[in-house]
Every structure is written in C-alpha cells, then in structure tokens.
Design an enzyme around this catalytic site. Structure first.
Site, short mmCIF file in Angstrom:
data_model
loop_
_atom_site.label_atom_id
_atom_site.label_comp_id
_atom_site.label_asym_id
_atom_site.label_seq_id
_atom_site.Cartn_x
_atom_site.Cartn_y
_atom_site.Cartn_z
N ALA A 166 0.51 -1.12 -0.24
CA ALA A 166 0.20 0.04 0.57
C ALA A 166 0.67 1.46 0.15
O ALA A 166 0.98 2.25 -0.88
CB ALA A 166 -1.20 0.20 0.95
N ARG A 178 -6.30 0.36 -8.56
CA ARG A 178 -6.27 -0.57 -7.59
C ARG A 178 -7.52 0.92 -6.21
O ARG A 178 -6.94 1.03 -5.17
CB ARG A 178 -5.53 -0.99 -6.69
CG ARG A 178 -4.81 -2.47 -7.40
CD ARG A 178 -3.58 -3.39 -6.53
NE ARG A 178 -4.27 -4.31 -5.50
CZ ARG A 178 -3.52 -5.14 -4.94
NH1 ARG A 178 -2.10 -4.42 -4.64
NH2 ARG A 178 -4.03 -5.46 -4.37
N ASP A 237 -2.18 -4.27 8.31
CA ASP A 237 -2.62 -3.70 6.49
C ASP A 237 -3.83 -2.39 7.73
O ASP A 237 -3.78 -1.65 7.12
CB ASP A 237 -3.81 -5.09 5.96
CG ASP A 237 -2.39 -5.20 5.16
OD1 ASP A 237 -2.00 -6.24 5.63
OD2 ASP A 237 -2.12 -4.78 4.49
N ASN A 252 -4.10 -8.12 9.44
CA ASN A 252 -3.35 -8.24 8.84
C ASN A 252 -3.20 -9.60 7.43
O ASN A 252 -3.86 -10.53 7.88
CB ASN A 252 -1.70 -8.32 9.61
CG ASN A 252 -0.44 -8.25 9.05
OD1 ASN A 252 -0.50 -6.95 7.96
ND2 ASN A 252 0.46 -9.36 8.96
N LYS A 253 -2.23 -9.93 7.12
CA LYS A 253 -1.84 -10.84 5.88
C LYS A 253 -2.45 -12.09 6.43
O LYS A 253 -2.30 -12.83 7.48
CB LYS A 253 -0.80 -11.15 5.55
CG LYS A 253 0.09 -12.09 4.10
CD LYS A 253 -1.24 -12.06 3.43
CE LYS A 253 -0.93 -10.95 2.64
NZ LYS A 253 -1.82 -10.46 1.45
#
Lengths: 356, 356
Positions: free
Chosen positions: A46, A80, A229, A239-240
């Site tokens: 990002a 995006r 994130d 998060n991931k």
C-alpha cells in the site's frame, strides 16, 4: 532493493511479479503506465503504490499539461480501488497542482509533492525501524525473529515496516536469524522477503506457514515481528492471512508479538476487528501456486475444487505485545490505547516482558 | 477409493504420486516391486505401508519359495526404515511363515496373515469412525469440520482414521462441510483429501494452512478432526506439521479438537511429546512445490535459500479434547489417561463441552 526510482523524467519500477528470478525495471512514463503496473501487481504494497501513483500524476502533468489532471487522477485511483494510500497520495498531488497560480509550474509543484510523499514514507520507515529495535534489543542474546509476508522495501519505500525493524536489529548486531513464513497463497515471504534479506545480507531460513507454531513452541523463536494492513481503535490488527496463528503461538510460548506499521494504518473510525471486512480473493490463488499474473503456475488440486481465500485475518489486541509506529510504541496487550500514539504521545519503549 | 487390492496373485496399488490428476494402478508382483513403490511414495500412510509390505512378503514367498524369506524381509523393512507399522507387519507375516510345519504351505500361511492384518486395519478404521461420530454428533446442527493432511483410504486401508469419522458423520446426515487445509509442504490435503472427499460425495472447500485459525475464530468451524502419527503416554500428540496451530485456534475459540488414530499409535514407552524426535525433511520440499517425486514442480524461492522443514509438530495433551480410537474415546484435555484405552477400558462417549 530500490523498488522505485525517478531518473530523467522516467519512473523506474522493479517488476515484482518477476522476482526473485528476474530483476527487471519497468520504465513508466505516464499515468497510464503507472496505473497498469499497479493493476498487474508489478508495484505492490500500500505505501509503495501511493508513492508510485503520486509520481504517475506528476509525470502525466509534465508530459501532457495541466488539462489532463482530472482524467489522470481517475486512471490512477481506479488502478486498485481498495488501496486507500493510493487515493490519498493522488489527491495530495492533485491538490498541490491546483494550488499553483495561473502561469505557474503545475508539473513542478506536483513533482515536488510526489517527492515529499516519498520522503515522508522513507522517513517513517526509518524511524519505525529504530523504535522497534529499541523495543526489542537488549534481550541478552542475538534475536531469532519470525516474520510473515513482505514488509520491506518492496512494500514500502525506503526500509519498509517490520523488515525495517529487523534490518535495524541486524545493523546493531543484535539479530541471529530471521525465520520467514512463506505466506501462502501468494508466497510474498518465499518470493520477496527472502530476496530482500539476501540483498541485505541478513541470515534467514524459509519455512512453510504451518511450521511456525511448532518452532515457536520448541523455543526456536525469540519474537514474532510483522506488519499490518489496518489497526482498529481497540488495538485489533488486520494483517495478511496466517498472522493470527503466529500470534496464538507467540502468546502460548510467552514471546513478544510485535506489529510494525506507520500511524496511517491506525483507523480511529473502526472500533474493533469485528468491523473490518475481510477481503475474499480469487479461488485460483489457492488452487494453484505461482507468481501472481506470472507464467508457469502449477495446479495443486483438481479443477472445480471449491476454495475459500480470505486475504487477511484479525489478531485481537490482547495478543499484540507491541504496535511499533514511527512515533513510538504502544502496548495493546497491556491495555494501552493505540489512539494515544496519534495524539503524539509516545507510550514509551519498555522492554517486552515475555508474558503476554 | 481402493488404494490396494490383491487380484490373481498381483497387488494393485493406486500410484499416489500421480493423484489427483491420474488414477493409475501399479501392478506389484514381488517384494522388490512393493519396496520400490513404498520408497517412492506411490504407497504412503503408515497403516497402508504396513499392509502393502505384508502382502509383498507373501507374494515373494509364493513366487520364489520359502528360501527367500530373510532376504525379502530385509528389502521390505528398508524401504522406509522410519515407519514402525512396516516392520511390525512384515515381522508378523514372517513369523506366520516360519511356523508352518515342514512340507506345509508357507506362502499360503503368509498370505493368510497379510490378509488378516489388512482386515484388522479395515475393521479398526470402521470402528473408529463410528466412535468418533458418536462423540461429535448431536451438536444440534450439521457440523462444519476442519481437517489437515490426508487420513482417508489413501493413508490407511478401508475408511482411514479422521476421514472415517468425517465419512460416518456424512453418512448419518450430520455433516455440512469439510474445510481442508492444503498441508504444505507436500499438499496431502490439496491433492489427496479433496480427491477422496470428491469420490465420497462430501461437500468440501480447500484453504491455505494459514487461513484455518482466522476461519475458526470467525465461527466458521464447529470442530477440528485430524489424525496422528504418535501419541505419547501423557496424551501429547505428534502429527503432520501445522496441526498445533489448528489446536491453538480451536482452544481459543472453544471448539473441540479431535484426534483420530488406532490404538497402535499410542506409544506407552514415550512419556511426553518432549521425547518425540521431529523428523527434519529435505529443504527442497519447502523451496519448491509439486507432487513428491513427480514432474512439473515449481521453484518458490531462489536456489540456495536455506529452509527448515520439520515434518511434524507436537500438540500438548491439554489441547486435545478427544482421542478417538477403535476401542473408544479418551479426553486428554479433561485429564483422562490415553493408556486407559490400551487396557480395554473405554472412557465413554460423552459429548464435547466446547470449553477446552
């Protein structure tokens, strides 16, 4: 690793879809070039996307004049649509262009703003690295750190977030080893983090995601350090996918679970993790493996096998030993509010107790 | 799915290295044929390997006479020296052959013993499936179960272990969905469990291993049901790497964590998980993905990237809601001894409380 660089009016971007095998820079000369590179994940992360988009708008204004401002803005923001940093950066650059007096240097003002954003991101990553290393250092031994996904120079300009902390520890001679979780489905750990650590000369070993908890329980990890994130107001962290299992294992073993991210990832309007919508991505990412949008992927299951593919998970605040930002450390597991750091109040740099 | 079948003196084995894409049976006619199929993982799963090796010895005696007994025994036991079931089954068949009076039918006695072992394994899997379904059923809703690795007919003759429980629940109309963790590095979940569930007509969805904890926390799973490689006397469980993280997530969410395995996996001589040596396998399994010993694999990281590859992890007894065996259920998390089931004392079939 330099993910983005501007030279003689061309933005050169390392094509992340071809890493770690090929190091190829793409020359980007227009807003459309930059938007396309973002859309096909040649540029990802990002903060990095935001910086690239800012430059993209400035390049377009220099190339085609101030009349293209709105059209170029549109092209970039739609590359995006879910990345907030992108719209934020593009809007900052557009605003600086609009503020130029008639007859003034619109393109120059836009480029200056894009450079300013780039500089701020680099500074945040460096500050955050020092803050995190101060927090973790002094454990009495060189640290063995486990990380997840990619949080280095390929995700954020400069030194990145969690990898900035790790690089700072290495620079101080307080790091023994980084265990890198491969991070299925898209393998950012296997492809990108090992690539960055090799370039940095930092000792590392790759593991499958499922091996992390057992290695933590076996006493082979001193701290988990990874990115985020989005951080909710109560300290819950998105998060991931795969992050939460690492947090559970860290808590069970009594080692610190450290989340690194700039203050811009804290979302005061989101009260808790329950309010964070988890993006479900394409089933193909699970059914097959390979570089995203790259060639040479491999099918892992029969065609038609249904898959679930949540891209993120939520780690409750009680498992987050520390949130490391460029302004200081907050300890959600100890009941500290993550909002305090937004008020400019650093919550101090106490050492982890290892008991959360 | 029939992983092994004997017909007209030939042992036909489904080549598991080519699943799920190709369903090819290998004709095995000698001890050497069977040993080679085991060594290259065409036949896998400890109970299945044992049965195959027993037949291999019987076939060799029929083919070449009683004089080859010791040589054939050696060839089979060395096919995969770490699998205890293999040596155990081969020794049982060898003993039955040695007991035949001079002039008697040595090959016939050996084949009868191999068939007996096969029959016992099938019966254990069926009994275990009923015991596990009794334990889990009656939750008031059709269950959404998460499983790991492969524990079906491809791992153990007949219905398998954890997949036997799942198939029994489906047969009773008490199953809604199976979430299958892909099980990196060798992807037994993605390749083999989805294949078996499709053949059984059971609804399932594939996920990456790291997605399990978040889905459990989000309330999308009612129970974790998986197999085991070895159970220590205190109830600690060694199973495929990735299992422990699922156990932590189940405990945090208050759902049952159910381990299924025949009594033969309980090792009374091993006091706790600390005494179980975790096998470290080839780094290539982590660096690349693809069917084991199959063609068409894909590199995931740069050559020379160091990897750790523990094949198993340990789940402490306190997280094991239930150990399901063919003789009944034991509840290690509630303090029950797993050794009680070896004494023939079934510990009862109480429902899970969902609070461990």
């Amino acid at each position: 690793v330099v993910a983005l660089r501007l030279e003689d009016g061309v933005l050169w971007a390392l094509d992340q879809t071809r890493l770690p095998w090929d190091e190829v820079e793409l020359p980007l000369r227009s807003a459309a070039d930059v938007a396309e590179a973002i859309a096909r994940l040649s540029i990802r992360g990002a903060p990095l996307i935001g910086v690239a988009a800012g430059y993209g708008l400035a390049l377009e204004l220099a190339r085609a004049g101030a009349g293209v401002l709105e059209g170029a803005r549109e092209v970039l923001v739609n590359a995006r649509p879910t990345a907030v940093n992108l719209a934020h950066a593009v809007d900052r650059v557009a605003l600086s262009a609009r503020r130029v007096a008639p007859g003034g240097d619109v393109a120059g003002a836009a480029l200056a703003e894009a450079r300013a954003i780039h500089g701020e991101e680099i500074a945040a990553g460096e500050a955050l690295g020092r803050v995190g290393a101060d927090f973790l250092a002094g454990a009495g031994r060189d640290l063995r750190v486990l990380t997840h996904c990619n949080t280095g120079a390929l995700a954020a300009p400069g030194r990145g977030t969690a990898l900035s902390v790790i690089a700072e520890l290495a620079g101080r001679g307080e790091l023994e080893l980084v265990l890198v979780a491969e991070t299925r489905p898209l393998l950012q750990g296997a492809r990108l983090t090992t690539y960055e650590l090799r370039r940095l000369g930092i000792e590392h070993e790759l593991i499958v995601d499922g091996a992390a908890a057992g290695l933590i329980a076996a006493g082979e990890v001193d701290a988990v350090v990874l990115g985020c994130d989005r951080v909710a107001a109560n300290g819950d962290v998105a998060n991931k996918v795969g992050t939460y299992a690492h947090a559970l294992a860290a808590a069970a073993a009594g080692i610190p679970f450290v989340v690194a991210g700039p203050c811009s990832t804290i979302d005061p309007r989101c009260p808790s993790g329950a309010g964070i919508v988890i993006e479900e991505r394409s089933e193909d990412e699970v059914r097959r493996v390979g570089a995203p949008s790259g060639p040479g992927g491999l099918e892992l299951a029969l065609p038609g096998t249904r898959c679930r593919n949540p891209a993120f998970d939520i780690t409750p605040a009680k498992f987050v030993t520390a949130l490391v930002t460029e302004r200081g450390v907050v300890r959600p597991a100890a009941g500290e509010s993550v909002l305090s750091v937004l008020d400019g109040v650093s919550a101090g740099h106490e050492k982890p107790t290892g008991t959360e």
